[in-house]
Scaffold this active site. Structure first.
Site, PDB file in Angstrom:
ATOM      1  CB  ALA A  14       9.634  -9.096 -18.608  1.00 17.75           C
ATOM      2  CD  GLU A  47      -4.386  -5.149 -15.145  1.00 15.42           C
ATOM      3  OE1 GLU A  47      -5.590  -5.062 -15.397  1.00 15.42           O
ATOM      4  OE2 GLU A  47      -3.779  -4.410 -14.350  1.00 15.42           O
ATOM      5  CB  ALA A  48      -5.781 -11.870 -18.840  1.00 13.84           C
ATOM      6  CE  LYS A  76      -7.875 -16.151 -19.236  1.00 13.45           C
ATOM      7  NZ  LYS A  76      -6.851 -15.430 -20.005  1.00 13.45           N
ATOM      8  CB  VAL A 183      20.158   2.147 -19.560  1.00 17.00           C
ATOM      9  CG1 VAL A 183      21.230   1.769 -20.574  1.00 17.00           C
ATOM     10  CG2 VAL A 183      20.037   1.090 -18.474  1.00 17.00           C
ATOM     11  CB  THR A 343       0.313 -15.936 -25.290  1.00 19.64           C
ATOM     12  OG1 THR A 343      -0.031 -14.908 -26.234  1.00 19.64           O
ATOM     13  CG2 THR A 343      -0.611 -17.104 -25.473  1.00 19.64           C
ATOM     14  CB  ILE A 345       2.470 -12.961 -18.391  1.00 21.37           C
ATOM     15  CG1 ILE A 345       2.254 -11.442 -18.309  1.00 21.37           C
ATOM     16  CG2 ILE A 345       3.018 -13.487 -17.076  1.00 21.37           C
ATOM     17  CD1 ILE A 345       1.186 -10.999 -17.327  1.00 21.37           C
TER      18      ILE A 345
HETATM   19  P1  FAD Z   1       7.593  -2.910 -19.314  1.00 20.76           P
HETATM   20  O1  FAD Z   1       6.486  -3.097 -18.358  1.00 20.76           O
HETATM   21  O2  FAD Z   1       7.465  -1.837 -20.332  1.00 20.76           O
HETATM   22  O3  FAD Z   1       8.907  -2.659 -18.474  1.00 20.76           O
HETATM   23  C1  FAD Z   1      10.068  -2.096 -19.037  1.00 20.76           C
HETATM   24  C2  FAD Z   1      11.023  -1.717 -17.941  1.00 20.76           C
HETATM   25  O4  FAD Z   1      12.223  -1.247 -18.527  1.00 20.76           O
HETATM   26  C3  FAD Z   1      10.521  -0.634 -17.003  1.00 20.76           C
HETATM   27  O5  FAD Z   1      10.881  -0.933 -15.684  1.00 20.76           O
HETATM   28  C4  FAD Z   1      11.286   0.595 -17.474  1.00 20.76           C
HETATM   29  O6  FAD Z   1      11.471   1.525 -16.447  1.00 20.76           O
HETATM   30  C5  FAD Z   1      12.598  -0.050 -17.881  1.00 20.76           C
HETATM   31  N1  FAD Z   1      13.379   0.778 -18.804  1.00 20.76           N
HETATM   32  C6  FAD Z   1      13.099   1.091 -20.081  1.00 20.76           C
HETATM   33  N2  FAD Z   1      14.054   1.919 -20.571  1.00 20.76           N
HETATM   34  C7  FAD Z   1      14.953   2.091 -19.582  1.00 20.76           C
HETATM   35  C8  FAD Z   1      16.165   2.833 -19.454  1.00 20.76           C
HETATM   36  N3  FAD Z   1      16.657   3.569 -20.460  1.00 20.76           N
HETATM   37  N4  FAD Z   1      16.814   2.781 -18.288  1.00 20.76           N
HETATM   38  C9  FAD Z   1      16.364   2.059 -17.240  1.00 20.76           C
HETATM   39  N5  FAD Z   1      15.238   1.330 -17.304  1.00 20.76           N
HETATM   40  C10 FAD Z   1      14.539   1.355 -18.454  1.00 20.76           C
HETATM   41  N6  FAD Z   1       0.336 -10.027 -21.333  1.00 20.76           N
HETATM   42  C11 FAD Z   1      -0.387 -11.025 -20.793  1.00 20.76           C
HETATM   43  O7  FAD Z   1       0.160 -12.078 -20.490  1.00 20.76           O
HETATM   44  N7  FAD Z   1      -1.726 -10.864 -20.575  1.00 20.76           N
HETATM   45  C12 FAD Z   1      -2.385  -9.754 -20.947  1.00 20.76           C
HETATM   46  O8  FAD Z   1      -3.584  -9.641 -20.691  1.00 20.76           O
HETATM   47  C13 FAD Z   1      -1.660  -8.722 -21.599  1.00 20.76           C
HETATM   48  N8  FAD Z   1      -2.268  -7.591 -22.043  1.00 20.76           N
HETATM   49  C14 FAD Z   1      -1.531  -6.654 -22.722  1.00 20.76           C
HETATM   50  C15 FAD Z   1      -2.168  -5.563 -23.319  1.00 20.76           C
HETATM   51  C16 FAD Z   1      -1.417  -4.644 -24.052  1.00 20.76           C
HETATM   52  C17 FAD Z   1      -2.111  -3.506 -24.732  1.00 20.76           C
HETATM   53  C18 FAD Z   1      -0.020  -4.760 -24.134  1.00 20.76           C
HETATM   54  C19 FAD Z   1       0.801  -3.763 -24.874  1.00 20.76           C
HETATM   55  C20 FAD Z   1       0.609  -5.823 -23.525  1.00 20.76           C
HETATM   56  C21 FAD Z   1      -0.131  -6.792 -22.850  1.00 20.76           C
HETATM   57  N9  FAD Z   1       0.481  -7.906 -22.305  1.00 20.76           N
HETATM   58  C22 FAD Z   1      -0.262  -8.899 -21.744  1.00 20.76           C
HETATM   59  C23 FAD Z   1       1.932  -8.017 -22.311  1.00 20.76           C
HETATM   60  C24 FAD Z   1       2.455  -7.644 -20.934  1.00 20.76           C
HETATM   61  O9  FAD Z   1       2.024  -6.361 -20.596  1.00 20.76           O
HETATM   62  C25 FAD Z   1       3.957  -7.697 -20.914  1.00 20.76           C
HETATM   63  O10 FAD Z   1       4.395  -8.929 -21.420  1.00 20.76           O
HETATM   64  C26 FAD Z   1       4.469  -7.576 -19.506  1.00 20.76           C
HETATM   65  O11 FAD Z   1       3.892  -6.478 -18.853  1.00 20.76           O
HETATM   66  C27 FAD Z   1       5.954  -7.425 -19.494  1.00 20.76           C
HETATM   67  O12 FAD Z   1       6.323  -6.128 -19.860  1.00 20.76           O
HETATM   68  P2  FAD Z   1       7.853  -5.782 -19.776  1.00 20.76           P
HETATM   69  O13 FAD Z   1       8.290  -6.023 -18.380  1.00 20.76           O
HETATM   70  O14 FAD Z   1       8.542  -6.510 -20.848  1.00 20.76           O
HETATM   71  O15 FAD Z   1       7.906  -4.231 -20.160  1.00 20.76           O
END
Ligand code: FAD
Length: 502
Positions: A14, A47-48, A76, A183, A343, A345
């Protein structure tokens, strides 16, 4: 109009999607900084995707072959659902249209009538993507023979870590500033309660005008600092755990499909990347112990596991406001619905494009934030309904998990959609809801909902013509698929050079 300093907290998928997109489109003078902590790391799954990701990549000017190479990406064409309706049954939610409507009327009405007359095949026989996926064929660009088919819709599977790293390189090249650090504190300004800045654990302060919370499930700003609240949807989407594990490819040829197989207390995903297969069991902790879920997952892999299983916990739902004061939450910080229809991503992508449309000129205006939240709520709720449909509409009653799923109440919005379809095959896509009529059609039919009738106008064509019409569509699809490139050739043509990180 003073340029703003935008601070992104978190560098998972994200965070880097937001940074790459904002640095490309923001006006001169605006700056983007991203704070992330290598020590905390990312969620490591996700990853999808769905076809809209291609629009995101195109907007960023990304070369598709370069992207596929950099992310160990594959194609896909849809999702194959196995054992959902009943054990042994399978159907696809393939991307793209199903059949072709005639005049005013959608295809499903003719199909329902033709099926009753015994002159139609299964619904999937009228899907270009389903045919192509099963034949292991694929085509980019304009299709050969049929103006109505235009382009074949497709999405990607990719390595989430490599995608974030790829976007990071692009964002940094476009002058996003990366700040490594954890943070430790979020500071609010005295009057409006806006976030003024964050303090890192070594004492450094990072201040900004607009904050994008991409800190993952933690929701450091949106929840930790602003206590926005959460709409808990776990009474509908009861799964609250997942175990993920990558494995080696087995002997079966690669298909351009995501797999989703129903299990006794949840379901298992299978995402074929180039260098490995991503697998995971999404389940309800009320119905199975973690150790049992892990054992079942490990027993259903194509090849040897390539890492220790990664256990995750979540609560389905979303933040009450995705934009609160001067904080916009994206990704897991904004909420989560299980990845059954890939959904999450996409929701990051649509959140970014919505934010760009409503980019604040001065202080974040509550009226603008309210509209952002209204549009987001609508998008999330329709996706939620679509996911619930898979669990509710099934003949499975073979385990307590499936008995509970069948007995659960569902949102009125979904109940209305199911009843309209059951009454006479009607499906209406509401405003800009994500899933199209053909998506709903495939899942409604696939999950075993039988309409009692079809639209009366479908009776306006003679039976012989109806049979010809149905056969014509099948033939057109078969010809089109036969002219496509083999998927193996496609994979060979976009193979990463030796040395691309796995
Ligand atoms: P994260 O990857 O958790 O990133 C969080 C970031 O915040 C990291 O860089 C971390 O270091 C940082 N952070 C946290 N706390 C601090 C702090 N105190 N100080 C500094 N930095 C901090 N989505 C799809 O579209 N397709 C899929 O197939 C899919 N499969 C999934 C399967 C599972 C089981 C799960 C749980 C999710 C899945 N998703 C999928 C969702 C997808 O993984 C997320 O939407 C996507 O990876 C975005 O994650 P994120 O960046 O929000 O969070």
């Amino acid at each position: 109009m003073k340029p703003k300093r935008i601070i992104i907290i978190g560098g998972g998928t994200a965070g880097w999607m937001a940074a790459a997109c904002l640095t490309r489109f923001l006006p001169a003078g605006w700056t983007v900084a991203l704070v992330e902590s290598d020590a905390i790391g990312t969620v490591g799954v996700g990853e999808a995707t769905i076809p809209q990701i291609r629009l995101f990549n195109q907007a960023l000017g990304i070369d598709e072959d370069e992207f596929l190479t950099a992310t160990q990406g594959t194609i896909k064409l849809g999702i194959e659902f196995s054992d959902w309706t009943r054990p042994g049954h399978r159907y696809m939610h393939a991307f793209g249209a199903i059949g072709r409507g005639l005049g005013l009327l959608e295809f499903q009405h003719y199909w329902l009538r033709a099926r009753a007359a015994g002159v139609a095949g299964e619904l999937g026989a009228y899907s270009l993507n389903e045919h192509a996926a099963r034949a292991r064929r694929m085509q980019r660009g304009t299709l050969r023979s049929s103006p109505h088919l235009a382009e074949m819709p497709y999405a990607f599977h990719f390595d989430a870590g490599l995608y974030a790293a790829y976007l990071r390189r692009r964002a940094e090249a476009a002058r996003a500033q990366r700040i490594e650090g954890k943070v430790a504190d979020v500071r609010l300004d005295g009057e409006g309660g806006n976030v003024a800045g964050v303090t890192l654990d070594d004492g450094r302060q990072v201040d900004g005008d607009l904050f994008i919370d991409c800190s993952g499930f933690r929701g450091l700003l949106i929840e930790g600092a602003l206590a926005t609240g959460y709409d808990d949807w776990s009474h509908w989407l009861i799964n609250d755990r997942a175990i993920a594990v990558p494995c080696a490819h087995g002997d079966t040829p690669q298909l351009p499909l995501t797999g989703a197989t129903a299990r006794d207390a949840g379901w298992q995903w299978r995402i074929p990347l180039r260098h490995r297969i991503g697998n995971g069991y999404v389940y309800s902790s009320h119905h199975i112990a973690d150790e049992d879920a892990e054992r079942i997952l490990l027993a259903h892999l194509d090849g040897a596991p390539q890492a220790e299983p990664n256990r995750l916990r979540f609560l389905s739902g979303k933040r009450r406001k995705l934009w609160n004061r001067n904080v916009v939450a994206l990704g897991l910080a904004s909420g989560f619905m299980e990845p059954l229809e890939s959904t999450s991503i996409h929701l990051v992508q649509s959140g970014i494009s919505r934010l760009l449309k409503m980019l604040p000129t001065g202080a974040a205006d509550p009226a603008v934030a309210a509209e952002y939240n209204r549009q987001s709520d609508f998008e999330w709720e329709r996706i939620r309904d679509f996911i619930i449909l898979h669990f509710k509409a099934t003949e499975r009653r073979d385990t307590p998990y499936w008995q509970d799923r069948a007995a659960m109440p569902i949102p009125d919005t979904l109940a209305a959609k199911i009843e309209q379809f059951r009454a006479q095959g009607l499906i209406f896509r509401e405003h800009e809801e994500l899933f199209t009529e053909s998506g709903w059609l495939q899942v409604l039919v696939g999950q075993g909902i039988e309409p009692r009738a079809w639209h009366p106008l479908a009776n306006g064509i003679g039976e012989a013509d109806l049979a010809k019409y149905m056969a014509g569509i099948s033939l057109m699809i078969e010809r089109e698929v036969a002219a496509m490139q083999s998927y193996d050739d496609f994979l060979a043509a976009t193979r990463p050079a030796a040395g691309v990180a796995a």
